[in-house]
Enzyme design. Structure first.
Site, mmCIF file in Angstrom:
data_model
loop_
_atom_site.group_PDB
_atom_site.id
_atom_site.type_symbol
_atom_site.label_atom_id
_atom_site.label_comp_id
_atom_site.label_asym_id
_atom_site.label_seq_id
_atom_site.Cartn_x
_atom_site.Cartn_y
_atom_site.Cartn_z
ATOM 1 N N ARG A 8 74.479 36.963 93.971
ATOM 2 C CA ARG A 8 75.453 37.083 95.062
ATOM 3 C C ARG A 8 76.095 38.463 95.115
ATOM 4 O O ARG A 8 76.430 38.959 96.192
ATOM 5 C CB ARG A 8 76.530 35.998 94.929
ATOM 6 N N LYS B 83 69.926 11.258 101.415
ATOM 7 C CA LYS B 83 70.529 10.262 102.291
ATOM 8 C C LYS B 83 70.625 10.668 103.755
ATOM 9 O O LYS B 83 70.933 11.808 104.073
ATOM 10 C CB LYS B 83 71.944 9.954 101.801
ATOM 11 N N GLY C 50 71.006 23.589 98.875
ATOM 12 C CA GLY C 50 70.966 23.796 97.433
ATOM 13 C C GLY C 50 69.675 23.314 96.794
ATOM 14 O O GLY C 50 68.971 24.075 96.114
ATOM 15 N N GLY D 237 76.699 24.814 102.560
ATOM 16 C CA GLY D 237 77.419 24.092 103.607
ATOM 17 C C GLY D 237 77.389 24.789 104.959
ATOM 18 O O GLY D 237 77.246 24.136 105.989
HETATM 19 P P1 ADP Z 1 69.755 19.865 99.942
HETATM 20 O O1 ADP Z 1 70.633 20.113 98.735
HETATM 21 O O2 ADP Z 1 68.653 20.875 100.020
HETATM 22 O O3 ADP Z 1 70.531 19.769 101.227
HETATM 23 P P2 ADP Z 1 69.680 17.027 99.453
HETATM 24 O O4 ADP Z 1 70.820 17.175 98.487
HETATM 25 O O5 ADP Z 1 69.958 16.340 100.714
HETATM 26 O O6 ADP Z 1 69.012 18.452 99.719
HETATM 27 O O7 ADP Z 1 68.498 16.215 98.765
HETATM 28 C C1 ADP Z 1 67.943 16.492 97.527
HETATM 29 C C2 ADP Z 1 67.801 15.247 96.696
HETATM 30 O O8 ADP Z 1 67.040 14.257 97.360
HETATM 31 C C3 ADP Z 1 67.058 15.535 95.413
HETATM 32 O O9 ADP Z 1 67.909 15.269 94.313
HETATM 33 C C4 ADP Z 1 65.872 14.576 95.436
HETATM 34 O O10 ADP Z 1 65.566 14.008 94.170
HETATM 35 C C5 ADP Z 1 66.355 13.510 96.381
HETATM 36 N N1 ADP Z 1 65.237 12.737 96.944
HETATM 37 C C6 ADP Z 1 64.253 13.162 97.722
HETATM 38 N N2 ADP Z 1 63.377 12.180 97.997
HETATM 39 C C7 ADP Z 1 63.840 11.076 97.364
HETATM 40 C C8 ADP Z 1 63.367 9.721 97.268
HETATM 41 N N3 ADP Z 1 62.265 9.321 97.894
HETATM 42 N N4 ADP Z 1 64.108 8.860 96.538
HETATM 43 C C9 ADP Z 1 65.230 9.287 95.907
HETATM 44 N N5 ADP Z 1 65.724 10.536 95.960
HETATM 45 C C10 ADP Z 1 65.029 11.425 96.687
#
Ligand code: ADP
Ligand code: MG
Length: 391
Positions: A36, A193, A350, A373
């Site tokens: 950073r 989610k 992230g 974010g």
């Molecule tokens: P980002 O941080 O890039 O916005 P998210 O935090 O929304 O991404 O999602 C990442 C998480 O989603 C990871 O920890 C990954 O293990 C989980 N994940 C992805 N596919 C599945 C799945 N089929 N079942 C459970 N967890 C999942």
């Protein structure tokens, strides 16, 4: 929208108040990753080359309006000096005469802005106090632009304001990806989610030509179509919302791409026994942890026909092998097409950045946003207060 850059300002003999993100990881008092800080070098150098003096403003951690000595930027100042290769003087919250006494190429680093309760309240008084320290305001902290704080919003209305190099680069990349993109545009949205990405999905279906839904959130969409997803991560209470998103996509002419095959396992651990099945064949005691090869083949074919890609969220539980396979394969395809100049690819989030690094694909993407974010809010189509204030 239009914003000014460093090129539009006259810095000669002026003091620039530069909002940066140097919220670096620290372990046992040692900065463990200086990325950073490295990213603000172009802005600092440019202002100095144009004859201006640089006063850095930043936050660190979440002191919530109180003085928390461990979160003082005094501890970060030596690392900033090292990386910039310039003398950096830390200034406590009284500010005092430090500004008037700046010499040569000395850079000032103001104390953690969030020690002052006015910062996060976007307080006009605190913004005014900061504004008296400089002549020009430069925002180089895109990652803080989704928050209307005194140092990102209010102050931009008190001084001539512009975007720094990093901010301008980030805004340019995002504009190219979703503002006025070359079509067809593909969005890949995955992760855990649906509930955390409802606004994002809602915005994208109206803007992109193909929307790949993967990761845990794909399970919610499968379940919403009456498919039994066994023990998979799934938000059953969002079935109606998922159906609304599918309906909205159909109206907008956006193709929704859901898993065409699934990789399931009974345990979530490295090397767990897994099998590839049809999307509607998940056993009652198993979990869907990744998309299968048929899904990847179709995603890659879609990428081949596309001009632009925006990506947030892994396609599977990528932290654990072999459930990183779909994410890795699609990332490799996107990287290959980007490198060949056939695809503009922008990714952020992230876990997404971690997954693309793990896949060895990040370097070949057109732009990787580390703004977290702020990147997500931009993908949601929201106006970012810190960007709007530069307009
Ligand atoms: P980002 O941080 O890039 O916005 P998210 O935090 O929304 O991404 O999602 C990442 C998480 O989603 C990871 O920890 C990954 O293990 C989980 N994940 C992805 N596919 C599945 C799945 N089929 N079942 C459970 N967890 C999942
Ligand atoms: Mg995450």
């Amino acid at each position: 929208m239009a914003w000014k850059t460093l090129d539009d300002m006259d810095f000669a003999g002026k003091r620039a108040l530069v909002r940066v993100d140097i919220n670096v990881p620290v372990e046992d008092g040692v900065v463990t990753d200086t990325t950073r800080i490295e990213r603000i070098i172009p802005t600092v150098d440019d202002i100095q080359e144009k004859g201006g003096k640089v006063i850095l403003m930043a936050h660190f951690g979440r002191p919530k309006g109180q003085v928390v000595p461990e979160m003082s930027l005094e501890h970060i100042a030596p690392a900033v000096a090292d990386v910039l290769g310039l003398p950096v003087t830390w200034v406590n919250s009284d500010y005092g005469d430090a500004v008037a006494e700046m010499e040569g190429d000395e850079v000032l680093l103001l104390e953690n802005l969030r020690f002052n309760p006015g910062e996060e309240k976007n307080d006009a008084g605190f913004a005014k106090r900061l504004a008296t320290l400089g002549d020009i305001y430069v925002n180089d902290a895109f990652s803080a632009a989704h928050r209307a704080h005194a140092s990102t919003e209010a102050i931009a209305r008190l001084l001539p304001a512009c975007a720094g190099r990093l901010m301008a680069e980030e805004l340019g990349a995002l504009e190219k990806a979703l503002g006025t993109p070359e079509r067809p545009v593909v969005a890949v949205v995955g992760g855990a989610k649906v509930s955390t990405k409802l606004d994002l999905l809602g915005n994208l279906v109206g803007k992109v030509d193909h929307l790949v839904i993967g990761g845990g959130m794909a399970n919610t969409f499968l379940a919403a179509q009456g498919i039994d997803v066994g023990k998979s991560l799934c938000e059953h209470d969002l079935a109606e919302t998922a159906r609304e998103i599918l309906g909205k996509a159909e109206t907008a002419g956006c193709e929704i791409i859901l898993p065409r095959d699934i990789v399931v396992a009974r345990e979530f651990k490295a090397g767990a026994e897994s099998e590839t099945l049809a999307p509607d064949a998940c056993p009652a005691d198993a979990m869907i942890l990744d998309a299968g090869p048929a899904t990847v083949a179709y995603i890659n074919e879609t990428l081949e026909g596309a001009k632009t890609l925006v990506w947030n969220g892994p396609l599977g539980a990528f932290e654990i092998e072999p459930f990183d396979a779909a994410t890795n394969a699609a990332a490799a395809k996107a990287a290959e097409l980007s490198k060949a100049g056939k695809l503009i690819s922008v990714a952020g989030g992230g876990d997404t950045v971690a997954a693309l690094n793990q896949a060895g694909a990040a370097d070949d993407f057109t732009y990787i946003s580390t703004a977290g974010g702020a990147f997500l809010e931009w993908m949601e189509g929201k106006e970012l207060p810190g960007v709007a204030a530069l307009g």
